[in-house]
Every structure is written in structure tokens, then in C-alpha cells.
Design a protein around this motif. Structure first.
Motif, PDB file in Angstrom:
ATOM      1  N   PHE A 151       0.835  -1.200   0.000  1.00  0.00           N
ATOM      2  CA  PHE A 151       0.000   0.000   0.000  1.00  0.00           C
ATOM      3  C   PHE A 151       0.870   1.250   0.000  1.00  0.00           C
ATOM      4  O   PHE A 151       0.601   2.217  -0.726  1.00  0.00           O
ATOM      5  CB  PHE A 151      -0.928  -0.009   1.215  1.00  0.00           C
ATOM      6  N   PHE A 152       1.922   1.251   0.839  1.00  0.00           N
ATOM      7  CA  PHE A 152       2.817   2.411   0.869  1.00  0.00           C
ATOM      8  C   PHE A 152       3.526   2.579  -0.471  1.00  0.00           C
ATOM      9  O   PHE A 152       3.641   3.699  -0.993  1.00  0.00           O
ATOM     10  CB  PHE A 152       3.833   2.255   1.998  1.00  0.00           C
ATOM     11  N   ALA A 153       4.013   1.474  -1.035  1.00  0.00           N
ATOM     12  CA  ALA A 153       4.753   1.572  -2.289  1.00  0.00           C
ATOM     13  C   ALA A 153       3.838   2.002  -3.435  1.00  0.00           C
ATOM     14  O   ALA A 153       4.197   2.878  -4.241  1.00  0.00           O
ATOM     15  CB  ALA A 153       5.411   0.231  -2.598  1.00  0.00           C
ATOM     16  N   ALA A 154       2.637   1.396  -3.539  1.00  0.00           N
ATOM     17  CA  ALA A 154       1.732   1.749  -4.629  1.00  0.00           C
ATOM     18  C   ALA A 154       1.305   3.213  -4.545  1.00  0.00           C
ATOM     19  O   ALA A 154       1.262   3.929  -5.560  1.00  0.00           O
ATOM     20  CB  ALA A 154       0.509   0.832  -4.599  1.00  0.00           C
ATOM     21  N   SER A 155       1.009   3.677  -3.329  1.00  0.00           N
ATOM     22  CA  SER A 155       0.605   5.077  -3.174  1.00  0.00           C
ATOM     23  C   SER A 155       1.742   6.016  -3.532  1.00  0.00           C
ATOM     24  O   SER A 155       1.528   7.076  -4.146  1.00  0.00           O
ATOM     25  CB  SER A 155       0.143   5.330  -1.735  1.00  0.00           C
ATOM     26  N   PHE A 156       2.962   5.643  -3.156  1.00  0.00           N
ATOM     27  CA  PHE A 156       4.099   6.520  -3.438  1.00  0.00           C
ATOM     28  C   PHE A 156       4.387   6.583  -4.933  1.00  0.00           C
ATOM     29  O   PHE A 156       4.791   7.635  -5.458  1.00  0.00           O
ATOM     30  CB  PHE A 156       5.327   6.038  -2.669  1.00  0.00           C
ATOM     31  N   VAL A 157       4.199   5.466  -5.642  1.00  0.00           N
ATOM     32  CA  VAL A 157       4.375   5.492  -7.095  1.00  0.00           C
ATOM     33  C   VAL A 157       3.376   6.454  -7.732  1.00  0.00           C
ATOM     34  O   VAL A 157       3.727   7.275  -8.600  1.00  0.00           O
ATOM     35  CB  VAL A 157       4.227   4.073  -7.672  1.00  0.00           C
ATOM     36  N   VAL A 158       2.103   6.392  -7.326  1.00  0.00           N
ATOM     37  CA  VAL A 158       1.088   7.298  -7.870  1.00  0.00           C
ATOM     38  C   VAL A 158       1.437   8.748  -7.546  1.00  0.00           C
ATOM     39  O   VAL A 158       1.296   9.648  -8.394  1.00  0.00           O
ATOM     40  CB  VAL A 158      -0.297   6.921  -7.301  1.00  0.00           C
ATOM     41  N   LEU A 159       1.913   8.988  -6.318  1.00  0.00           N
ATOM     42  CA  LEU A 159       2.276  10.345  -5.921  1.00  0.00           C
ATOM     43  C   LEU A 159       3.418  10.878  -6.775  1.00  0.00           C
ATOM     44  O   LEU A 159       3.392  12.031  -7.239  1.00  0.00           O
ATOM     45  CB  LEU A 159       2.652  10.358  -4.442  1.00  0.00           C
ATOM     46  N   MET A 160       4.455  10.069  -7.001  1.00  0.00           N
ATOM     47  CA  MET A 160       5.586  10.518  -7.812  1.00  0.00           C
ATOM     48  C   MET A 160       5.163  10.762  -9.253  1.00  0.00           C
ATOM     49  O   MET A 160       5.588  11.744  -9.890  1.00  0.00           O
ATOM     50  CB  MET A 160       6.699   9.468  -7.745  1.00  0.00           C
ATOM     51  N   ARG A 161       4.347   9.891  -9.789  1.00  0.00           N
ATOM     52  CA  ARG A 161       3.889  10.110 -11.166  1.00  0.00           C
ATOM     53  C   ARG A 161       3.062  11.382 -11.274  1.00  0.00           C
ATOM     54  O   ARG A 161       3.185  12.131 -12.247  1.00  0.00           O
ATOM     55  CB  ARG A 161       3.079   8.898 -11.635  1.00  0.00           C
ATOM     56  N   ALA A 162       2.223  11.633 -10.274  1.00  0.00           N
ATOM     57  CA  ALA A 162       1.430  12.867 -10.300  1.00  0.00           C
ATOM     58  C   ALA A 162       2.307  14.100 -10.204  1.00  0.00           C
ATOM     59  O   ALA A 162       1.939  15.181 -10.699  1.00  0.00           O
ATOM     60  CB  ALA A 162       0.418  12.845  -9.157  1.00  0.00           C
ATOM     61  N   ALA A 163       3.493  13.968  -9.587  1.00  0.00           N
ATOM     62  CA  ALA A 163       4.433  15.080  -9.480  1.00  0.00           C
ATOM     63  C   ALA A 163       5.342  15.183 -10.690  1.00  0.00           C
ATOM     64  O   ALA A 163       6.265  16.015 -10.703  1.00  0.00           O
ATOM     65  CB  ALA A 163       5.262  14.925  -8.206  1.00  0.00           C
ATOM     66  N   GLY A 164       5.122  14.348 -11.704  1.00  0.00           N
ATOM     67  CA  GLY A 164       5.911  14.418 -12.925  1.00  0.00           C
ATOM     68  C   GLY A 164       7.203  13.638 -12.881  1.00  0.00           C
ATOM     69  O   GLY A 164       8.069  13.842 -13.740  1.00  0.00           O
ATOM     70  N   ILE A 165       7.364  12.737 -11.924  1.00  0.00           N
ATOM     71  CA  ILE A 165       8.581  11.929 -11.805  1.00  0.00           C
ATOM     72  C   ILE A 165       8.251  10.500 -12.212  1.00  0.00           C
ATOM     73  O   ILE A 165       7.380   9.870 -11.608  1.00  0.00           O
ATOM     74  CB  ILE A 165       9.125  11.949 -10.363  1.00  0.00           C
TER      75      ILE A 165
END
Length: 721
Positions: free
Chosen positions: A455-469
Motif C-alpha cells: 500500500f505504501f509503495a503503490a501510493s508513493f508510485v502514484v504520488l511521484m507520477r502525479a508530481a511528474g517523476i
């Protein structure tokens, strides 16, 4: 001399001249049966929170069956009752459920106590009750569990002490208190030795059958092939696999050469996910179909070609793996692969893959780098996949990521995202109720704030993609159990893990593990090194560690991620009961092998297991020697002063070659000493006269003080020569 067991049997026969214990009277309970009953009751109490309410009826009937007459049919009736109990429990709770097995164990224990009448049977019941208490401890906290251990130990010693009760007891109550007092005394005597063994004896992690698998016994036939298997599945839905949960099925056994890295650095790389539809992650169809040759076209067939694309690499480790068949292509190895085994290649996402699916247990050798900086260029098609997000799910997480875009470069965005994790009150839970629906990650990040690694990893991937990374989700396993006295590490499904890799334009793919931010203690202090770590490779050129906004260093190398500058708790406000309970839980109730090494050797590296064994053996021998000296001193203090003086003089004479015979009286011994050593004749005759008058005379108190004086006079004459 009679043995203790024969003395116990003699006392039992004296108490029961007819050779049989008396039939229970109105109370239905004899004195020797009381202590096993108390231990059985403690076992029932240990399992009380897990027992269904209807289960107490058959247990009560089993204990009450002791009142049945001693007839041949009574044993058959008890056996029939046990079969009925087990059958009903199997039908109601499931034949192999924990409730059915627990009820069967406790019913058997209660019925065995009910039919016991001899010392041997009571001893068997006591031992079985201790095992039942130990099983029940799995469901209690540390403090309550310690209380159960102490009580069971006292009652176990009391059971055996009850076979030879202290003499002079007038009432059953006084007799029982005397037995319990004697049991406590015997336990106190063993505490120093137990403390030494507890502190220094090497911990063997995991069940004993793990040792057999480590040294060559077959691994389980296969890992469960379903979408529940994190690290082996082509699909991943956060919260569905319960990473880190207690699944003891073995995945692989790794034998390291030269040195064993700390377990916190062991990332066993498995499937890498790019595609996310808002609820589930999916792999390419080639992975799920096992089409290794098509995947190989986009990867590297030779490890030398793969190494050429890295900026730096260090901390090289060599190891051999035995892998459980799982039906996939993955040959689990540590990040990153440095040398390949036969019939393998490196995929575009850095996994080591086989040409054909792994359908039987295999062994292979690999070499990996634990520290690395990737570099290279990200192809446009792959960048698009690493930035793709569904627009109809998790709007709050996407909005938060978009707000981070204005922070600046990749490092600044990453620092702010990690600070939100560190200060957001998040908790890692292996067992939890996962949120569901299209906005499950939003619910987790902003509301429930608890979950497992995926859950932590999946959420962090979405967060980074939303930030353009660009970011991708990596699954596999982290850590393992170092088997004591070996260089083997056993990895189980309970070590399943998920982490994140983000793309940095200057450094390539970099690993970020959110668990190290939220719960750094989970993998901290995992010094599993059995041998000194080799020096850093000359090829290594690790990047300088950037600094967080607070000015504290935070390491952001490609090969690992560890936060050292983000605060996780307020300043220490002094010791509280919760702090004490936590300290006891860590260093007493859960003192495993890694914590034992940290306690004894600090952070600079663990002591070798052979030294722990040597310290344990030396400490045990020292405690045993002190106990013997103490017992001898107490025994000597029980002798009267004149007797000790006479014995001391006899030992001095024996050192000069004049040993007293077993049947030689003091006067005869004095005449023999006077004949061989005339200079000692007067002193020896005086000592023999006063000792004989004290030992055999009618007024021993009148000459008791003269014996030590005469003995000292003789010893002085001996020392004068």
C-alpha cells in the motif's frame, strides 16, 4: 546409597501401604493430584481468550470424570467422550482449524489428568500441561506471557516436589505451602544459570525444521499459484496479499560466500509493475505467459553489457540459491545482478529471468552489487508508461502530487513527499482491513493511514507520477532469516515486500523504500554479518548525500534508501510504564539473534557465534562453580566449630603424609603421629584428648572451646618446620 527416585517410591509406599492411592473421597482429589490439576488449569487459562464458549462444557466434563469409579469401562467412556468431542469440533470449526486442534489438545490433557493415579502419570500430565501453556503464550502480550511462564515453572517444580513432601507438615494447607516454598527456592537457585544462558546462548531463528531445509532437505513442492502471492504473481491489488504476514512457506535458501550482508540490505528482486488501472497493477502478457525469449530481446544476455550501463557499483556479494518452484520466469537475486548463471538473462527491468518457467526446485549461483548508481537514458515509450495514471481514480493523491511539482527538482520533490510520510502519523500493519474501490489509495493516504508495504509503495508510485517523476513498483522479498552458526539465509513468504524506483535524469533509477521512513525499526539493526564485510570496490563512486531542508543528511543513493534526518517522535520526556514495557518486549520477550548481537557487540558488528557459545559455556561453568562453593561453605558452616577445627588439623597432617584411617580413633591417630613426628607429639596428644572429650565425653560444652585452641597450636607447630 539410594537414588532420589527410589526414596520417592519408598515414601509413596509408606503413605499408601496397600500399594494403591486411596480412592478419592468427598473432595474427589488427593494431595499428589492437586499440583497437576493446578498446572492443567493454568493451561486452560492460557487458552481462555481463544476458546469458544461452548468448548468449556466438554472440558469441564473431562475434569469431572475423575469422580468415575475405577472400573474397566471408565477408560472406554473417557475415550468415547474424547472421540465425540473431536468429531463435533471438527464439524463445527473445521477439521484442521486452530479451534478444533486446541480443543482436542486440552480435552486430552484434562482426561489424562482425570484418569491419573501414579507418580509417572502425574509427571506426564505436568509435562503436557507445560507444552499447552507454551502454545497458549502465542496469543498473550509479553508481560502476561512472562507471568504464565513463571507460574508454570513454579507449578512444575511443585508437582515433582509433591512426590516427596516435607516432613512435619500437620495440615494439607501447611503441606501445600511447604511444597510451594520449596519449589520457589529451587527455581531461585537456577536463575543465575538461566540468565547467563538467556543472554549468551545463540538464538536459532525460526522453527527447527528450517535448519533441515537450509542444509538440503527439499523445499516445499511449490508456492501457491494465485493472485495472492506477492513477488510471484503477474497481478497485484494493494492490500490483497498482506505483505509481511505470518506465512512460513519457504521461497529460497541463499548460501553466501566470504561474508553475509546485513539483512536490511537484502532486496530479492521479483516482478516490476508499470501499468495501473486505479485498482490493480498488471505485468506484460509475456511475463504471465512465460515467454522468456521475447522478453530477452529487450534485455541483456550478457552481464558485461548490463554493467557497461551503470555509473558505479560496489559491495559485491557471491551466493548460491535454492529456489522453490513457482511457475514463473523469475530467478530471484539481489539488486543488482553482476554475474549471471547459465540459461538466464537480465530483463529490461533488471530482473534475472530464466528461459523457461521454474517448475521444479533449482539451484544457481549469482553475484550482485548492493550499492549502485544506474545512469543511462529513459526511452520515451518507457517514460510514458512510468508516468501514466488513470484519471478516474484517487483524485486527492493526484492533486497532492501536482502541488509538489512546483517544489523544484527531483530531490526537493522527493524530500517533501518523504517528509509527508514521516510526519503524517502513518503506521505499518501486516494484518489490517484494506480500503477498497477506485479511490482506495486516497482512503489509505489521507484517512486510514495504516497498511502494509504494498500500500505504501503503490501510493508513493502514484504520488511521484502525479508530481511528474517517472516511477515503477518493484515487488519481491526483503531480508530473511540468518541461520545461526552458518552463512545461510532462509527467505519465506512472510518476507514479501514492495518498494519504489524513481527516475532521476542524472542518476537513473533510484530505489526508495517508504517503510524505512514510516517504520525504520522494522529493518534497522539487521546486522547479519557472519564474517567481516569486504572493503568497498575501487569502482565505486557513490554520489554525495544531499541534505534535507532541516540540514540533516539523508542518503539517497541508487542502491538503497535510509532516512537519518527526519524526526519520528518528540523529545524524550522520561521513562514511562509504556517505555518500560517496550524495553522488556524488545530485549527480553523478543530477543532474537540480531538483537542479541546488537546488545553484546553494538553497532560495529556482531560477535562471532563461536564466541557467544564460548561465553555461554564459560559463564555457565562459572555460575556452577560458584554454586558448588556456596553449597560447600554452607555444609561446612553446619558442622560444629570443634568438628571443623579437628577436620582442619587432619587436612594439615594429611598434607604432610599422615592420613587418618577411616576406622582410626583420635587416640590411636595421635600415637601414630607421635611415633613418626616426635616434635608434634605433645600438641597432637593434647588435641586428641580434648576432641575425644568433646565428641565422646559426658560434658562436651566444657571442652568445646579448647578444641579450636589445640588445633591451632598443632597447626602452628606443623607450619614452624
Amino acid at each position: 546409597m539410594s537414588s532420589p527416585s527410589s526414596l520417592n517410591d519408598a515414601r509413596w509406599s509408606a503413605a499408601h501401604p496397600d500399594g494403591k492411592p486411596p480412592t478419592p473421597g468427598a473432595s474427589g482429589l488427593t494431595a499428589p493430584a492437586a499440583w497437576p490439576l493446578a498446572l492443567t488449569a493454568l493451561a486452560l487459562l492460557a487458552h481462555a481468550p481463544m476458546l469458544p464458549l461452548p468448548a468449556w462444557l466438554p472440558l469441564g466434563l473431562a475434569l469431572a470424570s475423575r469422580r468415575l469409579p475405577r472400573r474397566p469401562w471408565a477408560g472406554g467412556l473417557r475415550l468415547a467422550g474424547l472421540l465425540v468431542c473431536c468429531t463435533v469440533a471438527g464439524q463445527v470449526f473445521g477439521w484442521l482449524s486452530s479451534d478444533a486442534l486446541r480443543l482436542s489438545l486440552l480435552a486430552t490433557l484434562a482426561l489424562k489428568w482425570a484418569e491419573s493415579r501414579s507418580q509417572r502419570e502425574y509427571a506426564l500430565v505436568a509435562a503436557a500441561a507445560c507444552v499447552a501453556v507454551a502454545v497458549g503464550l502465542l496469543h498473550w502480550s509479553g508481560g502476561v506471557g512472562l507471568l504464565f511462564v513463571v507460574l508454570s515453572a513454579c507449578l512444575l517444580v511443585a508437582v515433582y516436589s509433591g512426590f516427596s513432601p516435607p516432613d512435619g507438615s500437620t495440615t494439607p494447607l501447611h503441606k501445600g505451602l511447604g511444597i510451594l516454598r520449596e519449589a520457589v527456592k529451587r527455581l531461585l537457585v537456577t536463575l543465575p544459570l538461566a540468565a547467563v544462558l538467556f543472554l549468551f546462548f545463540p538464538r536459532i531463528p525460526g522453527p527447527l525444521w528450517d535448519i533441515g531445509m537450509t542444509f538440503g532437505l527439499p523445499l516445499p513442492a511449490s508456492i501457491e499459484k494465485s493472485n495472492q502471492g506477492l513477488g510471484i504473481s503477474g497481478r497485484l491489488k494493494p492490500g490483497q496479499t498482506q505483505t509481511g504476514a505470518s506465512d512460513g512457506q519457504a521461497v529460497l535458501v541463499a548460501e553466501f560466500r566470504d561474508w553475509v550482508p546485513p539483512t536490511s540490505l537484502l532486496y530479492w528482486r521479483g516482478p516490476v509493475f508499470y501499468d495501473f488501472d486505479g485498482q490493480e497493477w498488471r505485468l506484460d502478457a509475456d511475463y504471465t505467459a512465460g515467454n522468456g525469449r521475447r522478453i530477452m530481446q529487450a534485455g541483456w544476455r550478457r552481464s558485461a553489457d548490463f554493467r557497461a550501463g551503470l555509473q558505479s557499483a560496489s559491495q559485491e556479494v557471491h551466493y548460491r540459491i535454492r529456489l522453490t518452484p513457482h511457475g514463473g520466469l523469475w530467478l530471484y537475486g539481489l539488486d543488482l545482478p553482476a554475474r549471471l548463471t547459465t540459461e538466464s538473462f537480465i530483463a529490461a527491468d533488471w530482473q534475472v529471468l530464466a528461459h523457461q518457467p521454474v517448475r521444479e526446485e533449482i539451484s544457481y549461483e549469482l553475484t550482485s552489487w548492493l550499492e549502485w548508481t544506474a545512469g543511462g537514458e529513459l526511452l520515451p515509450a518507457l517514460r510514458q508508461r512510468a508516468l501514466a495514471l488513470p484519471q478516474d481514480s484517487n483524485p486527492r493523491l493526484r492533486a497532492f502530487g501536482a502541488a509538489l511539482t512546483s517544489a523544484g527538482d527531483t530531490d526537493t520533490v522527493l524530500q517533501q513527499a518523504l517528509a509527508a510520510l514521516a510526519n503524517g502519523g502513518y503506521r505499518v500493519r501486516d494484518r489490517f482491513t484494506p480500503p477498497t474501490g477506485a479511490d482506495a489509495l486516497d482512503t489509505f493516504w489521507f484517512e486510514t493511514r495504516e497498511g502494509n508495504a504494498e500500500f505504501f509503495a503503490a501510493s508513493f508510485v502514484v504520488l511521484m507520477r502525479a508530481a511528474g517523476i517517472p516511477a515503477r513498483l518493484v515487488t519481491g522479498y526483503r531480508g530473511g532469516k540468518l541461520m545461526a552458526l552458518t552463512d545461510y539465509v532462509l527467505v519465506k513468504r512472510s518476507h514479501a515486500h514492495a518498494w519504489v524506483e524513481i527516475w532521476d535524469q542524472g542518476k537513473g533509477w533510484r530505489r526508495v523504500d517508504p517503510i524505512d521512513i514510516v517504520a525504520p525499526e522494522r529493518f534497522a539493526g539487521g546486522s547479519a554479518s557472519a564474517k567481516p564485510a569486504p572493503p568497498t570496490s575501487p569502482r565505486a563512486t557513490p554520489a554525495a548525500a544531499p541534505r534535507s531542508p532541516a540540514g540533516s543528511p539523508t542518503r539517497l543513493s541508487s542502491g538503497s534508501f535510509t532516512s537519518t534526518g527526519v524526526p519520528h517522535s518528540p523529545a524524550d520526556a522520561g521513562w514511562t510504564p509504556a517505555d518500560l514495557a517496550g524495553w522488556l518486549g524488545r530485549w527480553a520477550f523478543r530477543l532474537d539473534g540480531e538483537r542479541q548481537q546488537a546488545l553484546l557487540a553494538g553497532k560495529g558488528g556482531g560477535l562471532a557465534w563461536i564466541w557467544l557459545l564460548a561465553i555461554a559455556a564459560g559463564g555457565s561453568a562459572g555460575v556452577f562453580a560458584v554454586g558448588l562453593l556456596w553449597a560447600r561453605w554452607r555444609e561446612q558452616r553446619r558442622c560444629p566449630l570443634p568438628q571443623r577445627a579437628w577436620q582442619r588439623a587432619c587436612r594439615r597432617l594429611a598434607s604432610k603424609g599422615l592420613c587418618r584411617g577411616p576406622a582410626e580413633c583420635p587416640s590411636d591417630f595421635a600415637r601414630r603421629v607421635a611415633g613418626e613426628r616426635p616434635a608434634w607429639a605433645a600438641a597432637m596428644t593434647r588435641l586428641a584428648d580434648v576432641y575425644g572429650a568433646w565428641r565422646y565425653g559426658s560434658t562436651p560444652d566444657a571442652v568445646a572451646a579448647d578444641v579450636p585452641i589445640a588445633a591451632r597450636h598443632l597447626i602452628n607447630r606443623i607450619l614452624a618446620e
